[in-house]
Design an enzyme around this catalytic site. Sequence first.
Site, PDB file in Angstrom:
ATOM      1  N   HIS A 265     -28.901 -20.347  18.951  1.00 51.29           N
ATOM      2  CA  HIS A 265     -29.141 -21.007  20.250  1.00 51.29           C
ATOM      3  C   HIS A 265     -28.855 -22.513  20.200  1.00 51.29           C
ATOM      4  O   HIS A 265     -29.544 -23.298  20.852  1.00 51.29           O
ATOM      5  CB  HIS A 265     -30.570 -20.724  20.722  1.00 51.29           C
ATOM      6  CG  HIS A 265     -31.648 -21.209  19.776  1.00 51.29           C
ATOM      7  ND1 HIS A 265     -32.811 -20.511  19.531  1.00 51.29           N
ATOM      8  CD2 HIS A 265     -31.734 -22.334  19.012  1.00 51.29           C
ATOM      9  CE1 HIS A 265     -33.558 -21.193  18.679  1.00 51.29           C
ATOM     10  NE2 HIS A 265     -32.924 -22.304  18.347  1.00 51.29           N
TER      11      HIS A 265
ATOM     12  N   HIS B 171     -38.872 -25.780  21.320  1.00 49.48           N
ATOM     13  CA  HIS B 171     -38.641 -26.903  20.409  1.00 49.48           C
ATOM     14  C   HIS B 171     -39.289 -28.192  20.904  1.00 49.48           C
ATOM     15  O   HIS B 171     -38.881 -29.281  20.525  1.00 49.48           O
ATOM     16  CB  HIS B 171     -37.155 -27.166  20.231  1.00 49.48           C
ATOM     17  CG  HIS B 171     -36.344 -26.004  19.739  1.00 49.48           C
ATOM     18  ND1 HIS B 171     -36.082 -24.898  20.494  1.00 49.48           N
ATOM     19  CD2 HIS B 171     -35.717 -25.801  18.553  1.00 49.48           C
ATOM     20  CE1 HIS B 171     -35.314 -24.052  19.809  1.00 49.48           C
ATOM     21  NE2 HIS B 171     -35.086 -24.576  18.621  1.00 49.48           N
TER      22      HIS B 171
ATOM     23  N   HIS C 175     -30.068 -22.946   8.743  1.00 50.53           N
ATOM     24  CA  HIS C 175     -29.794 -24.341   9.113  1.00 50.53           C
ATOM     25  C   HIS C 175     -30.994 -25.229   8.824  1.00 50.53           C
ATOM     26  O   HIS C 175     -32.128 -24.775   8.801  1.00 50.53           O
ATOM     27  CB  HIS C 175     -29.324 -24.506  10.553  1.00 50.53           C
ATOM     28  CG  HIS C 175     -30.275 -24.136  11.661  1.00 50.53           C
ATOM     29  ND1 HIS C 175     -30.820 -22.890  11.801  1.00 50.53           N
ATOM     30  CD2 HIS C 175     -30.741 -24.851  12.717  1.00 50.53           C
ATOM     31  CE1 HIS C 175     -31.579 -22.847  12.900  1.00 50.53           C
ATOM     32  NE2 HIS C 175     -31.552 -24.040  13.465  1.00 50.53           N
TER      33      HIS C 175
ATOM     34  N   GLU D 292     -36.184 -19.647  12.032  1.00 52.59           N
ATOM     35  CA  GLU D 292     -36.014 -19.008  13.348  1.00 52.59           C
ATOM     36  C   GLU D 292     -35.623 -17.535  13.201  1.00 52.59           C
ATOM     37  O   GLU D 292     -35.687 -16.772  14.171  1.00 52.59           O
ATOM     38  CB  GLU D 292     -34.964 -19.765  14.171  1.00 52.59           C
ATOM     39  CG  GLU D 292     -35.453 -21.138  14.608  1.00 52.59           C
ATOM     40  CD  GLU D 292     -34.393 -21.983  15.296  1.00 52.59           C
ATOM     41  OE1 GLU D 292     -34.744 -23.029  15.856  1.00 52.59           O
ATOM     42  OE2 GLU D 292     -33.188 -21.625  15.255  1.00 52.59           O
TER      43      GLU D 292
HETATM   44  C1  DHB Z   1     -29.173 -27.118  16.227  1.00 49.92           C
HETATM   45  C2  DHB Z   1     -29.646 -25.822  15.966  1.00 49.92           C
HETATM   46  C3  DHB Z   1     -30.833 -25.380  16.526  1.00 49.92           C
HETATM   47  O1  DHB Z   1     -31.376 -24.150  16.307  1.00 49.92           O
HETATM   48  C4  DHB Z   1     -31.580 -26.218  17.366  1.00 49.92           C
HETATM   49  O2  DHB Z   1     -32.699 -25.738  17.934  1.00 49.92           O
HETATM   50  C5  DHB Z   1     -31.115 -27.513  17.614  1.00 49.92           C
HETATM   51  C6  DHB Z   1     -29.925 -27.955  17.035  1.00 49.92           C
HETATM   52  C7  DHB Z   1     -27.872 -27.612  15.658  1.00 49.92           C
HETATM   53  O3  DHB Z   1     -27.319 -27.029  14.720  1.00 49.92           O
HETATM   54  O4  DHB Z   1     -27.355 -28.615  16.169  1.00 49.92           O
HETATM   55 FE    FE Z   2     -33.471 -23.997  17.168  1.00 52.37          FE
END
Ligand code: DHB
Ligand code: FE
Length: 280
Positions: free
Chosen positions: A12, A59, A193, A240
């Site tokens: 997302h 978030h 990530h 997540e």
């Molecule tokens: C990014 C990924 C995410 O899951 C998020 O909530 C905000 C930013 C990203 O990779 O930029």
């Molecule tokens: Fe996220």
Amino acid sequence: MANVVGMVTTSHIPAIGRAIARNLQDDPYWKPFFGPFERVHQWLAKVKPDVAVVVYNDHGLNFFLDKMPTFAIGAAPQYVNSDEGWGIPSLTPFRGDPDLSWHIIESLVAEEFDVTTCQEMQVDHGFALPMALLWPGGGEWPVTTVPVSVNTVQHPLPSPTRCYKLGHAIGRAIASYGRDLNVVVLGTGGLSHQLDGPRAGFINKDFDLMCMEKIVSEPEALTRYSIPELVELAGAQGVELLNWLIARGVLESPVTRVHSNYHIPISNTAAGMLVLENRA
Ligand code: DHB
Ligand code: FE
């Protein structure tokens, strides 16, 4: 009787919203991400969902660190998306389904999942962008929605086992709902990530591909990780994955994999997408 037709899980990342607003879907950077969603659209046209139960994490738009429910469920007639400072345009408000929401909430609380109930709720990119990926073009949404917000932000986080069990309980709630509805379950976020700290930019392809395999054939295997292990293996935001695990829990095993895609990186994230159909 309400019937779960399957699940769609997808990352997302906020940059997706900007790419949609600028019509960059066929751009070389974006094509490997957006292209495979065409097959998802074909699948949705076949299974014809009436409702999307969207498992995501907020978030900081609706919940902030001062008040952070572990699990929260929307029971509002409508959910509004707003500017989060990422430069992504806000989308048409999402239609709720309060009757189904309350049925799920009552069923969960009866099963000792004491969720927070939200009769007003803003939904952030974790909810809105997967919806826009599945039903592009703007305008009115063809499905009603039930948001299920999961704390993947402020520790302590719910364990993978607890999340998987919550998915089962949501599945039982949907199965006991009296209206004839086709329900699709979305699980958003992931895969690996990490957005800040010394490991910012961390991606773990081997772990992601293993998760995409196990979540289809043996989701219980993913419940064996502790939260610290998940943070180490998938990155601080890679947790997540919990949203995927809840979505998978809603489906009864066995499932059929309809589509999948994995592409790195989009922004800082390993972008994963999976469509599973319920065989039960
Ligand atoms: C990014 C990924 C995410 O899951 C998020 O909530 C905000 C930013 C990203 O990779 O930029
Ligand atoms: Fe996220």
